[in-house]
Design a protein around this motif. Structure first.
Motif, PDB file in Angstrom:
ATOM      1  N   HIS A  39       0.136  -2.087  -2.477  1.00 24.99           N
ATOM      2  CA  HIS A  39      -0.371  -3.012  -1.460  1.00 24.99           C
ATOM      3  C   HIS A  39      -1.213  -4.131  -2.067  1.00 24.99           C
ATOM      4  O   HIS A  39      -2.218  -4.532  -1.473  1.00 24.99           O
TER       5      HIS A  39
ATOM      6  N   GLN B 249      -3.249  -6.985  -0.194  1.00 22.48           N
ATOM      7  CA  GLN B 249      -3.380  -6.569   1.200  1.00 22.48           C
ATOM      8  C   GLN B 249      -4.680  -5.797   1.398  1.00 22.48           C
ATOM      9  O   GLN B 249      -5.282  -5.304   0.450  1.00 22.48           O
ATOM     10  N   THR B 250      -5.073  -5.680   2.651  1.00 24.14           N
ATOM     11  CA  THR B 250      -6.227  -4.855   3.003  1.00 24.14           C
ATOM     12  C   THR B 250      -5.722  -3.459   3.326  1.00 24.14           C
ATOM     13  O   THR B 250      -4.775  -3.305   4.091  1.00 24.14           O
TER      14      THR B 250
END
Length: 123
Positions: free
Chosen positions: A54, A57-58
């Motif tokens: 990820h 991304q958070t």
């Protein structure tokens, strides 16, 4: 963490039936359980799998205090043998940003999101 034979017992029952060995070493396995080293490796492998999967991304990881401490030790580059612990409050937030050559700690054990709940309960 897999505690082995004491798993599923209350703390009091476990203390009586399976007393903690006097000297804990990170690679010792007590009562067929997982060693601290095995636990740490398992948590950190999953953590980095999420980081790499990820990127940019958070990601929100919901877990227990022992895993939180393993992750914080890792991102703070502390040795596993270092006795570092955060007494994480229930639902506390530990926010950090992972960059290629930098980890930025934004907050540790943040609980301001609970203030409104406490006010509602007091009413």
């Amino acid at each position: 963490m897999n505690y082995g034979k004491p798993s599923g017992l209350t703390k009091k029952e476990a203390e009586i039936l399976y007393p903690v060995p006097p000297r804990q070493v990170i690679f010792n396995r007590a009562y067929d359980g997982e060693s601290e080293l095995e636990f740490h490796r398992r948590v950190i492998e999953l953590f980095y799998e999420l980081v790499h999967r990820h990127q940019g991304q958070t990601v929100c990881i919901v877990t227990h205090g022992r895993a939180i401490n393993a992750i914080l030790k890792e991102v703070m580059n502390l040795p596993l043998s270092h006795d570092f612990r955060v007494d994480s409050a229930d639902t506390s937030i530990h926010h950090f940003v992972m960059r290629q050559n930098q980890t930025l700690l934004r907050c540790i054990n943040h609980t301001d999101h609970l203030v409104a709940l406490q006010m509602d309960v007091a009413k």
